[in-house]
Design a protein around this motif. Structure first.
Motif, PDB file in Angstrom:
ATOM      1  N   GLY A  58      52.522  38.990  47.705  1.00 22.95           N
ATOM      2  CA  GLY A  58      51.844  40.123  47.382  1.00 22.95           C
ATOM      3  C   GLY A  58      51.843  41.408  47.580  1.00 22.95           C
ATOM      4  O   GLY A  58      51.968  42.606  47.826  1.00 22.95           O
ATOM      5  N   MET A 111      55.802  34.842  44.800  1.00 25.16           N
ATOM      6  CA  MET A 111      56.314  36.041  45.133  1.00 25.16           C
ATOM      7  C   MET A 111      55.201  36.963  46.709  1.00 25.16           C
ATOM      8  O   MET A 111      54.135  36.871  45.982  1.00 25.16           O
ATOM      9  N   VAL A 137      51.681  35.454  44.552  1.00 26.83           N
ATOM     10  CA  VAL A 137      52.218  35.555  43.108  1.00 26.83           C
ATOM     11  C   VAL A 137      52.751  34.004  42.939  1.00 26.83           C
ATOM     12  O   VAL A 137      53.343  34.546  43.519  1.00 26.83           O
ATOM     13  N   MET A 158      48.478  48.109  38.127  1.00 26.32           N
ATOM     14  CA  MET A 158      50.129  48.182  38.528  1.00 26.32           C
ATOM     15  C   MET A 158      50.257  47.434  37.050  1.00 26.32           C
ATOM     16  O   MET A 158      50.615  47.967  35.882  1.00 26.32           O
ATOM     17  N   THR A 205      43.332  41.780  45.470  1.00 26.55           N
ATOM     18  CA  THR A 205      44.681  41.108  44.648  1.00 26.55           C
ATOM     19  C   THR A 205      45.088  39.528  45.366  1.00 26.55           C
ATOM     20  O   THR A 205      44.422  38.820  45.125  1.00 26.55           O
ATOM     21  N   HIS A 206      46.246  39.126  46.097  1.00 30.98           N
ATOM     22  CA  HIS A 206      47.271  39.092  46.079  1.00 30.98           C
ATOM     23  C   HIS A 206      48.025  38.043  47.415  1.00 30.98           C
ATOM     24  O   HIS A 206      48.284  39.148  46.960  1.00 30.98           O
ATOM     25  N   GLN A 247      54.577  46.763  41.501  1.00 36.92           N
ATOM     26  CA  GLN A 247      54.061  46.515  43.107  1.00 36.92           C
ATOM     27  C   GLN A 247      54.056  47.445  44.369  1.00 36.92           C
ATOM     28  O   GLN A 247      52.799  48.513  44.697  1.00 36.92           O
ATOM     29  N   PHE A 293      44.149  45.618  42.809  1.00 36.38           N
ATOM     30  CA  PHE A 293      45.618  45.706  42.415  1.00 36.38           C
ATOM     31  C   PHE A 293      46.423  45.857  41.130  1.00 36.38           C
ATOM     32  O   PHE A 293      47.138  46.225  40.211  1.00 36.38           O
ATOM     33  N   GLY A 294      46.303  44.158  40.490  1.00 37.40           N
ATOM     34  CA  GLY A 294      46.393  43.956  39.670  1.00 37.40           C
ATOM     35  C   GLY A 294      46.379  44.737  37.736  1.00 37.40           C
ATOM     36  O   GLY A 294      47.428  45.617  37.268  1.00 37.40           O
ATOM     37  N   LYS A 331      37.166  35.214  43.704  1.00 33.40           N
ATOM     38  CA  LYS A 331      36.748  36.525  44.687  1.00 33.40           C
ATOM     39  C   LYS A 331      36.263  37.534  44.413  1.00 33.40           C
ATOM     40  O   LYS A 331      35.755  38.687  44.998  1.00 33.40           O
ATOM     41  N   MET A 363      52.617  40.206  33.256  1.00 35.80           N
ATOM     42  CA  MET A 363      53.282  40.455  34.327  1.00 35.80           C
ATOM     43  C   MET A 363      53.773  39.807  35.398  1.00 35.80           C
ATOM     44  O   MET A 363      54.999  39.876  35.926  1.00 35.80           O
ATOM     45  N   ARG A 364      53.458  38.699  35.706  1.00 37.00           N
ATOM     46  CA  ARG A 364      54.088  38.027  36.512  1.00 37.00           C
ATOM     47  C   ARG A 364      55.261  36.949  35.991  1.00 37.00           C
ATOM     48  O   ARG A 364      56.260  36.521  36.730  1.00 37.00           O
ATOM     49  N   ARG A 396      41.378  34.382  30.388  1.00 37.06           N
ATOM     50  CA  ARG A 396      43.048  34.900  30.675  1.00 37.06           C
ATOM     51  C   ARG A 396      43.513  33.866  30.553  1.00 37.06           C
ATOM     52  O   ARG A 396      42.969  32.864  30.095  1.00 37.06           O
ATOM     53  N   ARG A 406      48.153  41.793  30.784  1.00 34.26           N
ATOM     54  CA  ARG A 406      47.830  41.807  32.611  1.00 34.26           C
ATOM     55  C   ARG A 406      48.422  39.950  32.631  1.00 34.26           C
ATOM     56  O   ARG A 406      49.731  40.181  33.798  1.00 34.26           O
TER      57      ARG A 406
HETATM   58  P1  AMP Z   1      44.366  39.358  38.567  1.00 31.78           P
HETATM   59  O1  AMP Z   1      43.281  40.119  38.056  1.00 31.78           O
HETATM   60  O2  AMP Z   1      43.694  39.783  40.524  1.00 31.78           O
HETATM   61  O3  AMP Z   1      44.717  37.884  38.390  1.00 31.78           O
HETATM   62  O4  AMP Z   1      45.638  39.821  38.926  1.00 31.78           O
HETATM   63  C1  AMP Z   1      47.188  40.447  37.868  1.00 31.78           C
HETATM   64  C2  AMP Z   1      48.265  40.100  37.815  1.00 31.78           C
HETATM   65  O5  AMP Z   1      48.814  41.003  39.037  1.00 31.78           O
HETATM   66  C3  AMP Z   1      48.618  38.740  38.462  1.00 31.78           C
HETATM   67  O6  AMP Z   1      48.751  38.304  37.863  1.00 31.78           O
HETATM   68  C4  AMP Z   1      50.065  39.510  38.810  1.00 31.78           C
HETATM   69  O7  AMP Z   1      50.813  39.263  38.435  1.00 31.78           O
HETATM   70  C5  AMP Z   1      49.678  41.009  39.388  1.00 31.78           C
HETATM   71  N1  AMP Z   1      49.386  41.502  40.604  1.00 31.78           N
HETATM   72  C6  AMP Z   1      48.079  41.262  41.868  1.00 31.78           C
HETATM   73  N2  AMP Z   1      48.344  42.024  42.741  1.00 31.78           N
HETATM   74  C7  AMP Z   1      49.932  41.555  43.234  1.00 31.78           C
HETATM   75  C8  AMP Z   1      50.454  41.916  43.683  1.00 31.78           C
HETATM   76  N3  AMP Z   1      50.064  42.708  44.902  1.00 31.78           N
HETATM   77  N4  AMP Z   1      51.883  41.713  44.088  1.00 31.78           N
HETATM   78  C9  AMP Z   1      52.502  41.303  42.442  1.00 31.78           C
HETATM   79  N5  AMP Z   1      51.827  41.610  41.784  1.00 31.78           N
HETATM   80  C10 AMP Z   1      50.496  41.274  42.221  1.00 31.78           C
END
Ligand code: AMP
Ligand code: MG
Length: 182
Positions: free
Chosen positions: A94, A92, A85, A36, A81-82, A64, A32-33, A14, A52-53, A128, A49
């Motif tokens: 997002g 959960m 998650v 956070m 974002t997602h 969040q 977003f990640g 994405k 986090m989940r 990752r 990162r």
């Molecule tokens: P990414 O780099 O996009 O894979 O995001 C890294 C991490 O950020 C994800 O694995 C989630 O733990 C967290 N994350 C991203 N967006 C959200 C969201 N909207 N709500 C909760 N956690 C999020």
């Protein structure tokens, strides 16, 4: 332009698709990640990162909401974002109601690929700490995300665009995403 949300399960590409689609445009790209995880690293909760989940749901929700408050103040943003998650306790959202209403997106892009393509991309990403889902679990996650995207649309009036990012067809994916940015 308001906030455009771009989603897609880990490894679908994405970020790559939307960064290309937004090239040369006056649009800020916000992950977003990253918002956070910067907060979580600053306060010593995590080091990486991908940890986090696995935090408690309370901790994740707290991060969040604080991130949503920060992002809601921005304009001309693509928010990476997602839809959901995957946590040990289940999917959960997002963008739960209190987050999606703050962000109030005008459009939601859902980037997808075939489960086999995603499975192989994850296996080949050493940067990752990706989950080792089966193809069946990947399929389930994408189905859940489609349904979740429409729930967000029902709450905000945002449109939902499905963009297919198949192997070696990135230009095609960019073409599908482009009308959303106009
Ligand atoms: P990414 O780099 O996009 O894979 O995001 C890294 C991490 O950020 C994800 O694995 C989630 O733990 C967290 N994350 C991203 N967006 C959200 C969201 N909207 N709500 C909760 N956690 C999020
Ligand atoms: Mg990404």
């Amino acid at each position: 332009m308001g906030i455009i949300v771009v989603t897609g399960i880990p490894g679908v590409g994405k970020t790559t698709v939307m960064k290309k689609a937004a090239e040369g445009m006056d649009i800020e790209f916000v992950t977003f990640g990253t918002v956070m995880s910067d907060m979580a690293i600053e306060t010593g909760l995590i080091k990486d990162r991908d940890e986090m989940r696995k935090l408690t749901l309370e901790q994740q929700k707290d991060l969040q909401i604080k991130s949503a408050e920060k992002i809601a103040k921005m304009r001309n943003v693509i928010l990476d974002t997602h839809c959901t998650v995957k946590t040990p306790k289940g999917y959960m959202p997002g963008l739960p109601e209190w987050v999606v209403k703050r962000i109030n997106p005008i459009a939601i892009v859902v980037v997808e690929a075939n489960p086999t393509e995603i499975f192989n991309r994850r296996a080949n990403d050493p940067t990752r700490n990706r989950d080792s889902d089966t193809k069946e679990q990947i399929d389930e996650h994408q189905m859940i995300n489609r349904a979740t995207a429409m729930a967000y649309a029902a709450l905000t009036g945002a449109t939902v665009k499905i963009v297919y990012n198949h192997d070696n067809k990135i230009e095609d994916a960019v073409k599908q995403a482009s009308p959303v940015l106009k």
